[in-house]
Design a protein around this motif. Sequence first.
Motif, PDB file in Angstrom:
ATOM      1  N   ASP A   1       0.822  -1.303  -0.306  1.00 41.36           N
ATOM      2  CA  ASP A   1       0.156   0.386   0.307  1.00 41.36           C
ATOM      3  C   ASP A   1       0.342   1.798  -0.131  1.00 41.36           C
ATOM      4  N   PHE A   2       2.102   1.264   0.409  1.00 43.14           N
ATOM      5  CA  PHE A   2       3.292   2.068   0.217  1.00 43.14           C
ATOM      6  C   PHE A   2       4.303   2.008  -0.938  1.00 43.14           C
ATOM      7  N   GLN A   3       4.532   3.107  -1.370  1.00 44.19           N
ATOM      8  CA  GLN A   3       5.901   3.988  -1.979  1.00 44.19           C
ATOM      9  C   GLN A   3       6.638   2.778  -1.883  1.00 44.19           C
ATOM     10  N   PRO A   4       7.741   2.640  -2.689  1.00 44.05           N
ATOM     11  CA  PRO A   4       8.383   1.945  -2.024  1.00 44.05           C
ATOM     12  C   PRO A   4       9.881   2.472  -1.418  1.00 44.05           C
ATOM     13  N   HIS A   5      10.058   3.759  -1.279  1.00 47.23           N
ATOM     14  CA  HIS A   5      10.713   4.865  -0.458  1.00 47.23           C
ATOM     15  C   HIS A   5      10.421   5.316   0.917  1.00 47.23           C
ATOM     16  N   THR A   6       9.398   4.865   0.691  1.00 41.81           N
ATOM     17  CA  THR A   6       8.465   5.011   2.034  1.00 41.81           C
ATOM     18  C   THR A   6       8.628   3.951   2.867  1.00 41.81           C
ATOM     19  N   TRP A   7       8.322   2.534   2.149  1.00 45.16           N
ATOM     20  CA  TRP A   7       8.705   1.258   3.026  1.00 45.16           C
ATOM     21  C   TRP A   7       9.757   1.270   3.848  1.00 45.16           C
ATOM     22  N   LYS A   8      10.641   1.701   2.457  1.00 49.42           N
ATOM     23  CA  LYS A   8      12.373   1.301   3.109  1.00 49.42           C
ATOM     24  C   LYS A   8      12.742   2.419   3.883  1.00 49.42           C
ATOM     25  N   ALA A   9      12.415   4.276   3.859  1.00 51.15           N
ATOM     26  CA  ALA A   9      12.266   4.658   5.223  1.00 51.15           C
ATOM     27  C   ALA A   9      11.701   4.680   5.986  1.00 51.15           C
ATOM     28  N   PHE A  10      10.587   3.613   6.449  1.00 55.56           N
ATOM     29  CA  PHE A  10       9.760   3.403   7.955  1.00 55.56           C
ATOM     30  C   PHE A  10      10.904   2.287   7.879  1.00 55.56           C
ATOM     31  N   TRP A  11      11.064   1.218   7.555  1.00 59.24           N
ATOM     32  CA  TRP A  11      11.881  -0.413   7.951  1.00 59.24           C
ATOM     33  C   TRP A  11      13.129   0.634   8.633  1.00 59.24           C
ATOM     34  N   ARG A  12      14.157   0.955   7.698  1.00 59.22           N
ATOM     35  CA  ARG A  12      15.140   1.372   8.013  1.00 59.22           C
ATOM     36  C   ARG A  12      15.396   2.599   8.974  1.00 59.22           C
ATOM     37  N   MET A  13      14.278   3.100   9.637  1.00 59.30           N
ATOM     38  CA  MET A  13      14.257   3.650  10.779  1.00 59.30           C
ATOM     39  C   MET A  13      13.397   3.124  12.024  1.00 59.30           C
ATOM     40  N   THR A  14      12.262   2.449  11.812  1.00 56.66           N
ATOM     41  CA  THR A  14      11.592   1.432  12.872  1.00 56.66           C
ATOM     42  C   THR A  14      12.660   0.261  12.912  1.00 56.66           C
ATOM     43  N   VAL A  15      12.747  -0.749  12.240  1.00 58.12           N
ATOM     44  CA  VAL A  15      13.439  -1.854  12.477  1.00 58.12           C
ATOM     45  C   VAL A  15      14.979  -1.576  12.686  1.00 58.12           C
ATOM     46  N   GLU A  16      15.247  -0.920  11.737  1.00 64.74           N
ATOM     47  CA  GLU A  16      16.929  -0.728  11.050  1.00 64.74           C
ATOM     48  C   GLU A  16      17.661   0.314  12.285  1.00 64.74           C
ATOM     49  N   GLN A  17      16.359   1.055  13.219  1.00 65.13           N
ATOM     50  CA  GLN A  17      16.965   2.031  14.029  1.00 65.13           C
ATOM     51  C   GLN A  17      17.965   3.100  13.257  1.00 65.13           C
ATOM     52  N   GLN A  18      18.058   3.199  11.814  1.00 65.36           N
ATOM     53  CA  GLN A  18      18.885   4.257  11.320  1.00 65.36           C
ATOM     54  C   GLN A  18      18.402   5.646  12.047  1.00 65.36           C
ATOM     55  N   SER A  19      19.029   6.736  12.062  1.00 65.87           N
ATOM     56  CA  SER A  19      18.639   8.154  11.762  1.00 65.87           C
ATOM     57  C   SER A  19      17.895   8.499  11.121  1.00 65.87           C
ATOM     58  N   ALA A  20      17.111   9.240  11.082  1.00 60.04           N
ATOM     59  CA  ALA A  20      16.161  10.668  10.235  1.00 60.04           C
ATOM     60  C   ALA A  20      17.262  11.172   8.701  1.00 60.04           C
ATOM     61  N   ASN A  21      18.328  11.988   9.502  1.00 58.78           N
ATOM     62  CA  ASN A  21      19.072  12.413   8.721  1.00 58.78           C
ATOM     63  C   ASN A  21      20.298  10.947   8.307  1.00 58.78           C
ATOM     64  N   GLU A  22      20.169  10.023   8.154  1.00 54.81           N
ATOM     65  CA  GLU A  22      21.381   9.264   7.521  1.00 54.81           C
ATOM     66  C   GLU A  22      20.433   9.100   6.740  1.00 54.81           C
ATOM     67  N   ILE A  23      18.965   8.386   6.889  1.00 46.74           N
ATOM     68  CA  ILE A  23      18.272   7.849   5.790  1.00 46.74           C
ATOM     69  C   ILE A  23      17.876   8.628   5.211  1.00 46.74           C
ATOM     70  N   ALA A  24      16.868   9.902   5.481  1.00 45.79           N
ATOM     71  CA  ALA A  24      16.875  11.056   3.999  1.00 45.79           C
ATOM     72  C   ALA A  24      18.182  11.131   3.010  1.00 45.79           C
ATOM     73  N   ASP A  25      19.653  10.802   3.913  1.00 47.25           N
ATOM     74  CA  ASP A  25      21.156  10.730   2.593  1.00 47.25           C
ATOM     75  C   ASP A  25      20.676  10.422   1.701  1.00 47.25           C
ATOM     76  N   SER A  26      20.404   9.081   1.883  1.00 49.08           N
ATOM     77  CA  SER A  26      21.001   7.716   1.075  1.00 49.08           C
ATOM     78  C   SER A  26      18.953   7.607   0.215  1.00 49.08           C
ATOM     79  N   LEU A  27      18.044   8.229   0.613  1.00 49.32           N
ATOM     80  CA  LEU A  27      17.049   7.679  -0.017  1.00 49.32           C
ATOM     81  C   LEU A  27      16.368   9.327  -0.970  1.00 49.32           C
TER      82      LEU A  27
END
Length: 197
Positions: free
Chosen positions: A147-173
């Motif tokens: 139900d979500f765009q791939p980048h939305t899902w990746k951002a959620f997954w990396r922040m919630t499950v992999e516990q990466q920072s929003a800044n780190e995820i933002a830069d890579s995505l």
Amino acid sequence: MTDVQPAESTSTNLLERLIVRDSQAWGRFAAIYTPLVFRWAKGSGLQSADVADVTQDVFRVVATKLQSFERTTSKQGSFRRWLWGITRNILRQHFDANSKTAQGTGGTTAHRLITAVPDYLESDEPPHDADAEKSLVHRALKAIEGDFQPHTWKAFWRMTVEQQSANEIADSLGMTPRAVRQAKYRVLSRLREELLQ
């Protein structure tokens, strides 16, 4: 930079779709909750065929009583507690029916069947099972991922499950940190809806 699209989180509430008998919603609901009900029934010590019958009976009752379920913010109004109440009643009915049948035969078999009702059927709270809870969440996540765009899902997954920072995820995505946090919020909101919380 890419922001999360608002349309991703606007799907109709699962509960509302179930009440109007949306077949896709029922399929999704069954995929998420059947293993949980099956596990509860199996935990009572029933044979596999009886577990399947009990599970089917639970979903039959859920279909007829779903409109009576009211979400509340209190623990007492949780959907799983409501579903457990139905499951517990169906299990009690099953054990009662078997004990009446067994009483005619007498002896140790009848006594064993009469006393076989598990203690957890006395509790209003669903049996606590961390593995069952984890599996339930995983099934719900799998159901909503598409139900979500791939980048939305990746951002959620990396922040919630992999516990990466929003800044780190933002830069890579190629997203803003705000969009990453929105992605997490939107997916978690949908997860709560899917779990009828």
